[in-house]
Structure formats: C-alpha cells, structure tokens
Scaffold this active site. Structure first.
Site, PDB file in Angstrom:
ATOM      1  N   ASP A  83     -75.640  55.756  32.049  1.00 36.03           N
ATOM      2  CA  ASP A  83     -75.500  54.736  33.087  1.00 36.03           C
ATOM      3  C   ASP A  83     -74.362  55.063  34.043  1.00 36.03           C
ATOM      4  OD1 ASP A  83     -73.779  54.366  30.872  1.00 36.03           O
ATOM      5  OD2 ASP A  83     -73.406  52.280  31.418  1.00 36.03           O
ATOM      6  N   GLU A 141     -73.552  52.141  28.523  1.00 31.67           N
ATOM      7  CA  GLU A 141     -72.269  52.229  27.816  1.00 31.67           C
ATOM      8  C   GLU A 141     -71.204  51.401  28.521  1.00 31.67           C
ATOM      9  OE1 GLU A 141     -68.287  53.224  26.977  1.00 31.67           O
ATOM     10  OE2 GLU A 141     -69.202  53.860  28.860  1.00 31.67           O
ATOM     11  N   GLU A 142     -71.324  51.283  29.850  1.00 33.38           N
ATOM     12  CA  GLU A 142     -70.246  50.705  30.646  1.00 33.38           C
ATOM     13  C   GLU A 142     -70.178  49.177  30.583  1.00 33.38           C
ATOM     14  OE1 GLU A 142     -67.959  52.363  31.877  1.00 33.38           O
ATOM     15  OE2 GLU A 142     -68.658  54.360  32.418  1.00 33.38           O
ATOM     16  N   ARG A 180     -59.323  64.179  17.755  1.00 32.51           N
ATOM     17  CA  ARG A 180     -58.331  63.356  17.062  1.00 32.51           C
ATOM     18  C   ARG A 180     -59.012  62.723  15.864  1.00 32.51           C
ATOM     19  NH1 ARG A 180     -53.382  61.506  17.704  1.00 32.51           N
ATOM     20  NH2 ARG A 180     -52.769  59.624  16.563  1.00 32.51           N
ATOM     21  N   HIS A 367     -63.638  56.176  36.781  1.00 34.04           N
ATOM     22  CA  HIS A 367     -63.902  54.914  37.458  1.00 34.04           C
ATOM     23  C   HIS A 367     -63.234  54.848  38.836  1.00 34.04           C
ATOM     24  CE1 HIS A 367     -65.196  52.532  33.620  1.00 34.04           C
ATOM     25  NE2 HIS A 367     -65.471  53.820  33.503  1.00 34.04           N
TER      26      HIS A 367
END
Length: 399
Positions: A83, A141-142, A180, A367
């Site tokens: 998306d 996802e956003e 990580r 973004h």
C-alpha cells in the site's frame, strides 16, 4: 550451491526488479483500496511455476503464493506490503506518482518488486528446494488496524514454522543490512480527548469555563510522562498531532479536541503511558471542572524478533557473502511501528532492514513527499531474503 545459482538468476533479473518498482511507484493506491495493485501482483504469477495463488485473501486484496520444494522441510513465510500513503509526491522523478495525492513514500513499491522476482526465482528452482515457501503480499500496512490482522484470521500462518520480512530504509546506508534481536520496533497507541467546558464572551471569562486553557494544561502535563514516569533507559514518545481549538479571537471555546500518538518499545512502558494519560484526564476534570471524553486505542504491538531466528538470519547473511553487501550490522531499536509485529505474535520470525539511502542528494525520511531510495537496495533485498530462506528451510543442503 543452490544459493549461488539463485543469486546468478537474480542478477539476470535485477533490471526487471527496478522496472516493476518504478511501475508500482507510478501507480500507488491507498490502504484497503489497492485493487489494481493486487491485480498486478496476481497477474504476475500467471506464468510462474508456483503451486498455488490465492487472491483476495482475508477479503481485503491480499495475495498468497505457495512454492513447494521437491524435498521435505520446514515452511517459511516471507512478507511484502504493497500500500501507499496519502501524500502529494515532490520528488520530481520521471516515474513519479500519477495518482494525485497518493505516493509510495515508504518503500512498499520496492518491497513488492523484489518479492515478486524472488518468488519467481525460487519457483524456478523448486525441484531442488527443500521445504515450502509461503509468499505473503499484504495490503494496508499503513492504516490501522492494518492488513496483517485479516490475513492472520484467514489462516495465512497455518502450518508456518517461521516468518521473515524486510524493510528498505532511506536513513540507513546502502550496502549494509541490519538486524536486531528482541524488541525491535515500537508499539503504537492512539488517543482522542474531547474537553468540554462552557463557552462565553472573551470579556467575561468568569462566566465561562475555557476549554482551551484546560486542554493546554493537559498537553503540557503530558510532556512529563516520558521525562518523569519512564525509565531513562527505555524508550517512549507522546505526540500531540492535533489540537482543534480554532475559533473567534474574542469567543471562549466551549470544547476542544486533542488527538495524540504514543510509541513505546515495551508493553510495560506502553501500559505506563496509558495509565498516565488516563490519570491526567481524570485530574483535568477535577482541576478545571470540565468534562472529558477519552478514546484510547492500542493498535500495532511492539515488534519482537525471535532471538534464534534472528541469529540464523544473521549467520546466513554473513555466510552468503552477498557482493553488494559491505556489512551485516546490529541496529538500535527503531522508532516507527509496523504491523508485521502481529505475525511475530503468532509465529517466531525476524524483521530486518536493508539500507537504501540515495547515493546522491539528501536522504529524506519515510513518509516525506521527497522520499526516495537507492534502487541497488532492491537486489540486496532479494539476495538477503533468498539467503535467509534457503538457510532456514534446508541449511547447507540449500546453501
């Protein structure tokens, strides 16, 4: 070795990965509206020798592809989101968005491009592949609640032993891959507070109850949560993104709406912030004699990378000696939130990062209307994921 041959095939297709990314970049679609993008993805697999393609997965345009190796082994899921964001693009790129006010400003076009070609390549070698690869093309996802939840509820993780994901990062150096273990990305919460006072004339504040003053006190008090309630070695942010106190200069506002964003790197910290926001709300009512309506939602969880899977990913990347990769490095926790965290609550896995800072010019953050990536990160992503997948499914037999 199989991995070397997969790398060679990916090298032959690296220009195609870029072509796909640029096409998708030109045609972005917002979360839960990705009709044409989903069709593009499913059409791509029409002539690819995969075992199964499921469309509209979870009833929300997800596409799930199954590649079954000829040899038995584990089942691993790999995920890419597709998306875009409600942002007007300002990059000036020749392949800039053709959809006004919509932009791939987070790299999901690149995620989809590398994943499509990687899946195609793995399918071409499935007669030598050990285990099963489930390719998850995820929408939305956003936008909370995120596309991952619907796909999980529809069974996308059924039978999956582990899941992997990659995010390209414009703020990390191209040529480096980062990992990580443990808590890796923040969980996110949203709150909306309506402060109801009593309106009146600016000349007679004693006859009113100023909601702006009460709301301002609330905003300032919130700043003490992180500075005075959170362990300095932990991490949290509380951001007021909207304070709707607009009105006429000589009119005392009767109501103000506040909207805020909370990020925390542990569930314990997340709970502390929520407790304090609720406490300040109650205190506001007592101190200013206003009434408050608080809506508080926890959405994306803290993203937790399984230590064992993460270590296997790290080792596989180092052993692979990917020519385009200069180093495999541990990264500090990442401030943004990510709905990949929902998958990791269900099965062990690892979400890791590929540096994508542009070679020239400023590296704009995700973004941002001028966000862009170094497209060399796409072949690095494809090879990195290939190395991790083959190592997990079959170890040395696949490598």
């Amino acid at each position: 070795m199989l991995l070397d041959e997969v790398f060679e095939r990916l090298d032959e297709k690296k220009d195609r990965i870029i072509e796909i990314r640029r096409y998708l970049h030109e045609h972005p679609e917002l979360s839960f509206e990705e009709e044409e993008t989903a069709k593009y993805i499913s059409d791509f697999y029409a002539d690819v020798p995969v075992d199964n393609v499921e469309t509209n997965f979870g009833g929300q345009r997800g596409v799930v592809v199954t590649i079954k190796g000829a040899k038995p082994g584990k089942t691993i899921a790999i995920r890419a989101d597709f998306d875009a964001l409600p942002i007007k693009e300002e990059t000036g790129l020749p392949f800039a968005s053709k959809n006004e006010g919509v932009m791939h400003a987070c790299g999901h076009d690149g995620h989809t491009a590398y994943m499509l070609v990687l899946a195609e390549t793995l399918a071409e070698f499935k007669d030598r592949l050990q285990g099963t690869v489930r390719v998850i093309h995820q929408p939305a996802e956003e936008m909370p609640p995120g596309g991952a939840i619907g796909m999980i509820e529809a069974g996308v993780l059924d039978g999956v032993d582990a899941i992997l994901g990659i995010h390209v990062m414009s703020n990390m150096e191209t040529g480096k891959v980062f990992y990580r273990s443990g808590n890796t990305q923040t969980g996110r919460s949203y709150f909306k507070l309506v402060v109801q006072g009593k309106g009146g004339h600016g000349s007679s504040p004693h006859l009113a109850n100023d909601a702006v003053v009460a709301a301002s006190s609330f905003v300032m008090n919130l700043q003490t949560i992180v500075s005075r309630r959170i362990n300095p070695f932990d991490a949290a942010t509380v951001t007021i993104g909207n304070l709707d106190g607009k009105g006429t200069f000589n009119v005392i506002k009767d109501a103000v709406t506040i909207e805020g964003d909370v990020r925390a790197i542990s569930d314990e910290t997340r709970e502390i912030v929520e407790r304090e926001v609720r406490a300040f709300t109650e205190g506001l009512e007592r101190s200013f004699r206003v009434t408050c309506d608080l809506e508080y939602k926890n959405d994306y969880p803290v993203l937790y990378n399984n230590p064992e899977v993460t270590e296997q990913v790290r080792q596989s990347l180092e052993r692979a000696e990917i020519p385009e990769v200069d180093a495999v490095l541990e990264t500090p926790p990442q401030p943004p939130s990510e709905d990949f965290a929902y998958y990791l609550e269900k099965v062990p896995g690892c979400f890791f990062y590929v540096g994508a800072a542009p070679e020239t010019g400023e590296a704009y953050p995700h973004h941002h209307p001028k966000f862009n990536i170094d497209e060399k990160s796409l072949i690095i992503s494809a090879k990195s994921m290939a190395a991790a997948v083959l190592s997990y499914c079959g170890g040395s037999e696949n490598e």
